[in-house]
Enzyme design. Structure first.
Site, PDB file in Angstrom:
ATOM      1  N   LYS A 121       7.504  94.131 -43.480  1.00 53.93           N
ATOM      2  CA  LYS A 121       7.033  93.976 -44.867  1.00 53.93           C
ATOM      3  C   LYS A 121       7.072  95.355 -45.503  1.00 53.93           C
ATOM      4  CE  LYS A 121       5.395  90.883 -47.753  1.00 53.93           C
ATOM      5  NZ  LYS A 121       5.649  89.447 -47.872  1.00 53.93           N
TER       6      LYS A 121
HETATM    7  P1  NDP Z   1       4.278  86.406 -57.710  1.00 50.66           P
HETATM    8  O1  NDP Z   1       4.199  87.839 -58.032  1.00 50.66           O
HETATM    9  O2  NDP Z   1       5.422  85.611 -58.195  1.00 50.66           O
HETATM   10  O3  NDP Z   1       2.942  85.668 -58.185  1.00 50.66           O
HETATM   11  C1  NDP Z   1       1.702  86.042 -57.715  1.00 50.66           C
HETATM   12  C2  NDP Z   1       0.637  85.285 -58.483  1.00 50.66           C
HETATM   13  O4  NDP Z   1      -0.633  85.556 -57.891  1.00 50.66           O
HETATM   14  C3  NDP Z   1       0.534  85.707 -59.925  1.00 50.66           C
HETATM   15  O5  NDP Z   1       0.080  84.623 -60.696  1.00 50.66           O
HETATM   16  C4  NDP Z   1      -0.522  86.809 -59.880  1.00 50.66           C
HETATM   17  O6  NDP Z   1      -1.217  87.024 -61.095  1.00 50.66           O
HETATM   18  C5  NDP Z   1      -1.466  86.270 -58.832  1.00 50.66           C
HETATM   19  N1  NDP Z   1      -2.129  87.397 -58.143  1.00 50.66           N
HETATM   20  C6  NDP Z   1      -1.540  88.403 -57.471  1.00 50.66           C
HETATM   21  N2  NDP Z   1      -2.437  89.270 -57.014  1.00 50.66           N
HETATM   22  C7  NDP Z   1      -3.632  88.800 -57.429  1.00 50.66           C
HETATM   23  C8  NDP Z   1      -4.939  89.256 -57.276  1.00 50.66           C
HETATM   24  N3  NDP Z   1      -5.221  90.379 -56.584  1.00 50.66           N
HETATM   25  N4  NDP Z   1      -5.923  88.498 -57.816  1.00 50.66           N
HETATM   26  C9  NDP Z   1      -5.647  87.360 -58.490  1.00 50.66           C
HETATM   27  N5  NDP Z   1      -4.408  86.880 -58.674  1.00 50.66           N
HETATM   28  C10 NDP Z   1      -3.414  87.597 -58.154  1.00 50.66           C
HETATM   29  O7  NDP Z   1       4.167  86.315 -56.105  1.00 50.66           O
HETATM   30  P2  NDP Z   1       4.553  85.106 -55.138  1.00 50.66           P
HETATM   31  O8  NDP Z   1       4.289  83.812 -55.809  1.00 50.66           O
HETATM   32  O9  NDP Z   1       5.886  85.378 -54.590  1.00 50.66           O
HETATM   33  O10 NDP Z   1       3.524  85.331 -53.949  1.00 50.66           O
HETATM   34  C11 NDP Z   1       2.242  84.689 -53.900  1.00 50.66           C
HETATM   35  C12 NDP Z   1       1.734  84.699 -52.470  1.00 50.66           C
HETATM   36  O11 NDP Z   1       2.659  84.004 -51.618  1.00 50.66           O
HETATM   37  C13 NDP Z   1       1.559  86.083 -51.828  1.00 50.66           C
HETATM   38  O12 NDP Z   1       0.481  86.029 -50.920  1.00 50.66           O
HETATM   39  C14 NDP Z   1       2.863  86.255 -51.047  1.00 50.66           C
HETATM   40  O13 NDP Z   1       2.706  87.189 -49.980  1.00 50.66           O
HETATM   41  C15 NDP Z   1       3.045  84.834 -50.530  1.00 50.66           C
HETATM   42  N6  NDP Z   1       4.379  84.474 -50.107  1.00 50.66           N
HETATM   43  C16 NDP Z   1       5.440  84.520 -50.993  1.00 50.66           C
HETATM   44  C17 NDP Z   1       6.686  84.132 -50.583  1.00 50.66           C
HETATM   45  C18 NDP Z   1       7.830  84.052 -51.525  1.00 50.66           C
HETATM   46  O14 NDP Z   1       8.885  83.531 -51.125  1.00 50.66           O
HETATM   47  N7  NDP Z   1       7.713  84.513 -52.756  1.00 50.66           N
HETATM   48  C19 NDP Z   1       6.958  83.744 -49.176  1.00 50.66           C
HETATM   49  C20 NDP Z   1       5.756  83.636 -48.364  1.00 50.66           C
HETATM   50  C21 NDP Z   1       4.547  84.029 -48.821  1.00 50.66           C
HETATM   51  P3  NDP Z   1      -0.857  88.321 -61.977  1.00 50.66           P
HETATM   52  O15 NDP Z   1       0.451  88.006 -62.607  1.00 50.66           O
HETATM   53  O16 NDP Z   1      -1.983  88.428 -62.944  1.00 50.66           O
HETATM   54  O17 NDP Z   1      -0.805  89.485 -61.038  1.00 50.66           O
END
Ligand code: NDP
Length: 449
Positions: A122
């Protein structure tokens, strides 16, 4: 076992998220060690929790006003025992070594569960892409890649997206790698299908989580159809979790970002979700803007003075936390149960805090840990790598069929491992045990390296 926790607490003080992830795995694999006492003498656990390599570097970049900024970049290469390092990049101000070590550690077991030949890694940076212009994001990505490119390659380490790293960032990162190495290769996944990406990669994590949830419901002769669902986040994983839930007849009530959440009692349908996708992916707006268009919905601003998240305090059948780590605490867990939730499926990595997991398990909820339920994303990344090597592109239908099959197999693997070690129906134990056993077997085969 207690000694190992003491050891990492002393060795890596302050790495709270990393300690949390390690403790969960260590507790789950205790019965495996009891059955294989030789693992203790070989220090398998100590070796698994120590990254093979950690790279940390300076990322200077210039904003649109000519001001220079310095961020910190990282790549944690945790394990290459099952294949080249593989795992996402996260750009978020909260990024630090603890968070990336926890994510890399989880990734090792997640990748093992996919059955594809991928090690675990990562990386990322404390850079905040929100509020930056496209040109600023491009300059940052180019600076980040000008260093990272020395350490990665299609047979060495293949990063992909994650929080703050979507299609735009992958494009800029790939462009810089190609220029520096004079090489067009499958060094990153999540590329656009126009230039080497796989169909269904953007959808894969969310779709895969819903396929996994459907498998869990299937064990109780139930389906997604008619289920009322709470989803957090509004990014990649949340959008495609909601999309598949809607497609399978579920009703999605909520979405969120770090500023707050929306609750739409009538359900977020296909058209409303298309609006959210445009809002988040193109306009890069906030979820609060949903109520400007759909005034029947409610918006609740995030309130850090509360000791619970009101998003998890609505009546529903299923919960899909798809935002970030530790977004469901003990109080949220009780709220969910009191509101009738029967299934919690982690789209995000480690979104449920340890005490909340215990509450779900004690109350016999169907609970799926992220390392199993969200493995669809990296699995399709593995399929993207396979397509890149063969110089061909499978159709969206073909990739989706393979994704569904992989999620079915992961679900069965978790159930089998849990039953084998006396914890039937415990997906957390099953995922940790099955992932650990595969990694441990490969480590034994490859000697002390
Ligand atoms: P994105 O950046 O596309 O979206 C993240 C979302 O979560 C946004 O709505 C963001 O809001 C919110 N968010 C992020 N940090 C915080 C925080 N500290 N508090 C509250 N809301 C938060 O990321 P992904 O959708 O790709 O990833 C989401 C999760 O899924 C993560 O845990 C990632 O590790 C996991 N994941 C993702 C994969 C992928 O293929 N994308 C694969 C496997 C796991 P804001 O815009 O306000 O920051």
């Amino acid at each position: 076992m207690a000694d190992i926790m003491k050891w990492i607490l002393a060795r890596d003080p302050g790495e709270r998220e990393f300690h949390q992830a390690v403790k969960e795995v260590i507790e789950s694999v205790r019965p495996v060690l009891d059955r294989n006492p030789g693992y203790i003498q070989l220090a398998l656990l100590e070796r698994i929790i120590e990254p093979e390599r950690v790279i940390m570097f300076r990322v200077p970049w210039m904003d649109d006003q000519g001001q220079v900024h310095v961020n910190r970049g990282y790549r944690v290469e945790m394990s290459s025992v099952l294949g080249p390092y593989k795992g996402g990049l996260r750009f978020h101000p909260s990024v630090n070594l603890s968070i990336l070590k926890f994510l890399a550690f989880e990734q090792v077991f997640k990748n093992a569960l996919t059955t594809l030949p991928m090690g675990g890694a990562k990386g990322g940076s404390d850079f905040e892409p929100k509020g930056k212009s496209d040109n600023e994001v491009m300059r940052f990505c180019q600076s980040f890649m000008s260093e990272l490119s020395h350490h990665i390659g299609p047979n060495i380490d293949i990063p992909e997206g994650g929080i703050g790293v979507g299609a735009r960032e992958i494009g800029y990162l790939f462009g810089m790698y190609k220029k520096q190495r004079n090489e067009f290769s499958g060094v990153l996944t999540g590329k656009s299908p126009v230039w080497g990406g796989s169909f269904i990669r953007p959808e894969a994590t969310g779709y895969g989580a819903v396929y996994f949830a459907a498998e869990m419901l299937g064990t109780q002769n139930e389906t997604i159809e008619g289920k009322v669902c709470l989803v957090s986040g509004a990014g990649n994983v949340a959008q495609f979790t909601a999309e598949k839930l809607i497609e399978l007849g579920g009703k999605v009530l909520t979405l969120s970002d770090s500023s707050g959440y929306i609750y739409d009692e009538e359900g977020i349908d296909k058209g409303k979700l298309a609006f959210v996708k445009r809002l988040k992916n193109i306009k890069r707006g906030r979820i609060s803007e949903y109520i400007d268009k759909y005034s029947e919905a409610q918006y609740t601003e995030a309130d850090t003075s509360l000791d619970y998240n009101p998003l998890w305090n609505h009546s529903a059948d299923c919960a899909f936390p798809c935002a970030t780590q530790n977004e469901i605490n003990e109080k949220d867990a009780y709220n969910l149960i009191n509101n009738g939730i029967k299934l919690v499926c982690e789209g995000a990595d480690m979104p449920v805090a340890p005490k909340a997991i215990d509450i779900f398990l004690d109350n016999k909820l169907l609970y799926a840990p992220g390392k199993a339920a969200n493995a669809g994303g990296v699995a399709v990344s593995g399929l993207e790598m396979a397509q890149n090597r063969m110089l061909l592109n499978w159709s969206a239908e073909e990739v989706d069929r393979r994704l569904k099959e992989i999620m079915h197999n992961i679900h069965q693997t978790c159930l089998d491992a849990a039953a084998d070690f006396g914890q039937p129906g415990n997906y957390l134990a099953g995922a940790n045990i099955a992932g650990f056993m595969k990694v441990a077997t490969a480590m034994l085969d490859q000697g002390l390296v």
